[in-house]
Design an enzyme around this catalytic site. Structure first.
Site, PDB file in Angstrom:
ATOM      1  N   TYR A  39     -66.822  30.674 -51.729  1.00 47.03           N
ATOM      2  CA  TYR A  39     -66.731  31.935 -50.975  1.00 47.03           C
ATOM      3  C   TYR A  39     -65.515  31.935 -50.062  1.00 47.03           C
ATOM      4  O   TYR A  39     -64.749  32.903 -50.028  1.00 47.03           O
ATOM      5  CB  TYR A  39     -68.009  32.143 -50.153  1.00 47.03           C
TER       6      TYR A  39
ATOM      7  N   SER B 146     -63.136  37.880 -44.346  1.00 48.66           N
ATOM      8  CA  SER B 146     -64.095  37.116 -43.549  1.00 48.66           C
ATOM      9  C   SER B 146     -63.338  36.065 -42.760  1.00 48.66           C
ATOM     10  O   SER B 146     -62.271  35.593 -43.186  1.00 48.66           O
ATOM     11  CB  SER B 146     -65.114  36.429 -44.460  1.00 48.66           C
TER      12      SER B 146
END
Length: 240
Positions: free
Chosen positions: A146, A133
Site C-alpha cells: 500500500y 496518503s
C-alpha cells in the site's frame, strides 16, 4: 455565472463522499464515479451525474467524462480519490491483492488523469487533486505494498505538476493521515486491521473525512495562478 464541473472518483463513501457533499454545498455541478452507483444516488445531491465506473477500465472512465461534459461543460477539477488499502506484510500477502491494489491505486489514477489532462492543457485551465496518503512518504507496519502504491502517486503527481505547470494546470497532492472512513473494509488481514484500529484509538480515532474535503475545496478555490502543491493532513496527535 455557472460553476465548472467537478469530477470525483470513489465518491460512494469516506473521503470521496465527504468531498462530493462539500463541493455540492459550494454550488458545483458534479460527476460522481464509483462501482456502487446505488450509493452515489443515495447521496441525493443536486445537479449531479452519477456513473457506475471502475477506474481500472479506461473505456468506462472516458464514457463517464463524455456524459458529464455533455451536460455541464468541461471537467475543470478532478478529485482522484478512488483507492483500496489491503494492508499486509508483503511476504504474507496474496499476490492477487497486489494486482487489485496496484491496478486501482496506481493505474486507476493515471486512467482518470489521462481522461481530462489533454483538454485541460488545451484550455490552459484545470485542477487535478490526487488523494494519496502519508504512507506514501513514511513507512508503517503492514503498509508494504500500500505504501508503495502511494509513493507512486506522489512521484506521478510531481511529474505531472512539472509538465502541466507551463499550461497553467494545477496538480495538487493531498496526503491524509489516519482518517475516519470506510477504507478499513478492504483490510482482509485481521492482524493488520487490528493494529490499524489500535493506532487509530491511540490518536483519537483519526480526522473526519469532512476536514479533508474542506481542505481540498479551499485549495481548488484559490486563484488559478496559485497552487497548494502538497497538503498533509493528520490528527494533531499523529506524531509520525
Amino acid at each position: 455565472m455557472n460553476k465548472p464541473l467537478v469530477m470525483i472518483t470513489g465518491a460512494s463513501a469516506g473521503i470521496g463522499e465527504a468531498t462530493a457533499r462539500a463541493f455540492s454545498a459550494a454550488g458545483y455541478p458534479l460527476l460522481l464515479l464509483a462501482r456502487r452507483i446505488d450509493k452515489l444516488r443515495d447521496l441525493g445531491l443536486a445537479n449531479t451525474i452519477c456513473m457506475q465506473a471502475d477506474v481500472r477500465d479506461r473505456t468506462s472512465i472516458q464514457a463517464a467524462v463524455a456524459e458529464g461534459e455533455a451536460a455541464h461543460g468541461p471537467v475543470d477539477c478532478l478529485v482522484n480519490n478512488a483507492g483500496i488499502a489491503p494492508l499486509a506484510r508483503i511476504e504474507d500477502q496474496d499476490p492477487e491483492e497486489w494486482r487489485d491494489l496496484l491496478d486501482i491505486n496506481c493505474l486507476g489514477v493515471m486512467n482518470c488523469m489521462q481522461a481530462v489532462m489533454p483538454a485541460m492543457k488545451t484550455r490552459r485551465h484545470g485542477t487535478i487533486i490526487n488523494v494519496s496518503s502519508i504512507a506514501g512518504r513514511k513507512s508503517y507496519p503492514f503498509h508494504d505494498a500500500y505504501g508503495g502504491s502511494k509513493a507512486f502517486v506522489h512521484n506521478l503527481s510531481e511529474g505531472a505538476r512539472r509538465s502541466m505547470a507551463p499550461y497553467d494546470v494545477r496538480v495538487i497532492l493531498v496526503s491524509p493521515g489516519l482518517t475516519r472512513s470506510t477504507i478499513q473494509e478492504s483490510m482482509l488481514n485481521t492482524e493488520a486491521r487490528a493494529i490499524w484500529e489500535e493506532r487509530g484509538a491511540e490518536i483519537g480515532g483519526g480526522i473526519d473525512a469532512g476536514h479533508v474535503a474542506e481542505t481540498m475545496l479551499f485549495a481548488y478555490q484559490m486563484p488559478q495562478s496559485v497552487i497548494l502543491q502538497e497538503l498533509t493532513i493528520t490528527p494533531t496527535r499523529q506524531e509520525y
